[in-house]
Design a protein around this motif. Structure first.
Motif, PDB file in Angstrom:
ATOM      1  N   GLU A  46       2.846  -1.580   5.542  1.00 15.32           N
ATOM      2  CA  GLU A  46       3.439  -1.157   4.268  1.00 15.32           C
ATOM      3  C   GLU A  46       2.871  -1.962   3.099  1.00 15.32           C
ATOM      4  O   GLU A  46       2.612  -1.413   2.017  1.00 15.32           O
ATOM      5  CB  GLU A  46       4.961  -1.306   4.314  1.00 15.32           C
ATOM      6  CG  GLU A  46       5.649  -0.396   5.328  1.00 15.32           C
ATOM      7  CD  GLU A  46       5.768  -1.010   6.703  1.00 15.32           C
ATOM      8  OE1 GLU A  46       6.567  -0.491   7.510  1.00 15.32           O
ATOM      9  OE2 GLU A  46       5.068  -2.005   6.990  1.00 15.32           O
ATOM     10  N   LEU A 301       6.970  -7.332   0.340  1.00  7.71           N
ATOM     11  CA  LEU A 301       7.523  -5.984   0.321  1.00  7.71           C
ATOM     12  C   LEU A 301       8.589  -5.745  -0.748  1.00  7.71           C
ATOM     13  O   LEU A 301       8.480  -4.773  -1.510  1.00  7.71           O
ATOM     14  CB  LEU A 301       8.068  -5.612   1.701  1.00  7.71           C
ATOM     15  CG  LEU A 301       7.092  -4.980   2.672  1.00  7.71           C
ATOM     16  CD1 LEU A 301       7.763  -4.681   4.004  1.00  7.71           C
ATOM     17  CD2 LEU A 301       6.501  -3.693   2.070  1.00  7.71           C
ATOM     18  N   GLU A 305       7.710  -2.977  -3.592  1.00  7.11           N
ATOM     19  CA  GLU A 305       8.552  -1.761  -3.539  1.00  7.11           C
ATOM     20  C   GLU A 305       9.301  -1.564  -4.843  1.00  7.11           C
ATOM     21  O   GLU A 305       9.467  -0.438  -5.302  1.00  7.11           O
ATOM     22  CB  GLU A 305       9.543  -1.867  -2.370  1.00  7.11           C
ATOM     23  CG  GLU A 305       8.887  -1.663  -1.006  1.00  7.11           C
ATOM     24  CD  GLU A 305       9.860  -1.911   0.144  1.00  7.11           C
ATOM     25  OE1 GLU A 305       9.599  -1.395   1.246  1.00  7.11           O
ATOM     26  OE2 GLU A 305      10.846  -2.639  -0.060  1.00  7.11           O
TER      27      GLU A 305
END
Length: 308
Positions: A46, A301, A305
């Protein structure tokens, strides 16, 4: 100035965002950062995808010379990375082939201590080489044939190393005009269940001892790997971040190249080791100190995000 102060600062959350906001390019080591063996580090797929979506240049720099780049692409895909291109991968095997072709412009053959990854990259670069082929079992350095057209010796990881290969390399290196190159200086590599295997640096050290010569190192912490990236993609070190797990290669590489550096604790080096370098009174040890430390690149992350 990149690395000013080299504070070994443990960061998270908005501090990571502040660092990433100033960077156009992120360079990741692979083993211990992106994956461990055949398992991706949690969150790594990710992180790579989101950084690319946000317009960051993402590159992968590895001293592991056992695979050609096309096999690295396959591994990335196998571990769930869907958008990693071959041209974003800079291995010590690939960069060694580039060096021999474009910098040394070797006119003759290269004697290789190494394996499939090195052979494939040399072949694709059009660099003639001798594979350290198997000799008759009873043959010794006294009676084995030597190639008169060897102009360079390249040492990489070789799990089929023989004494005769080392002896041949020693003979070729008696010629001062014969180049002496090493894919990387890694002394050892971690395996499962606490076992280790000697790395390219161990094999190179044997030849350095035997010949009294020093090898030119192509991989980290040498800057040549970054020079390959910069020449192909126009990357500026002052707005680049090097993320690695090994202080003596990854962090030193970033510092040598003028990049900010970040240690992740999912691989070889520990926070305690980084702190020990910081506290050491010897000025020459400070270059091993990372600018930043994170537990894992998964710490990126929440930040990236939020920027989506």
């Amino acid at each position: 100035m990149a690395g000013a102060g080299r504070g070994c600062q443990k960061i998270r959350g908005s501090q990571i965002r502040d660092v990433l906001d100033t960077k156009h390019s992120v360079l990741f080591d692979c083993d211990g950062v992106i994956w461990n063996g055949e398992k991706a580090v949690a969150g790594a797929t990710e992180v790579v995808s989101l950084l690319k979506k946000q317009g960051k240049n993402v590159f992968f720099v590895t001293n592991n010379c056992t695979r050609p780049r096309e096999n690295y692409v396959q591994k990335f895909s196998r571990l769930g990375f869907t958008d990693v291109a071959q041209e974003e991968i800079f291995s010590s095997a690939y960069c060694s082939a580039v060096y021999l072709r474009d910098v040394a412009k070797v006119q003759g053959k290269v004697f290789v201590i190494g394996g499939h990854g090195v052979y494939k990259e040399l072949r694709e670069a059009g660099v003639p080489f001798v594979e350290g082929e198997a000799d008759d079992p009873g043959m010794t350095i006294v009676d084995c044939p030597l190639d008169s057209d060897i102009k360079a010796v390249l040492v990489g990881y070789d799990d089929k190393l023989t004494f005769l290969k080392l002896a041949k390399a020693c003979c070729y290196l008696q010629n001062d005009d014969c180049l002496f190159l090493a894919t990387d200086p890694d002394p050892w590599h971690p395996l499962r269940e606490g076992r280790v295997t000697p790395g390219s640096g161990s094999l190179t050290a044997a030849l350095e001892t035997a010949t009294g010569r020093k090898a030119t190192v192509i991989g980290k912490p040498s800057c040549f790997m970054f020079e390959c990236i910069a020449s192909q993609f126009g990357v500026d070190p002052t707005n680049s971040l090097m993320v690695g797990d090994r202080l003596e290669t990854d962090i030193l590489f970033g510092a040598n190249c003028g990049m900010d550096t970040m240690l992740t604790l999912t691989g070889v080096s520990t926070l305690e080791e980084a702190q020990a370098y910081k506290d050491d009174q010897a000025p020459e040890k400070k270059i091993y100190v990372p600018d930043y430390v994170v537990d894992t690149i998964a710490d990126f992350l929440p930040v990236i995000e939020d920027n989506e």
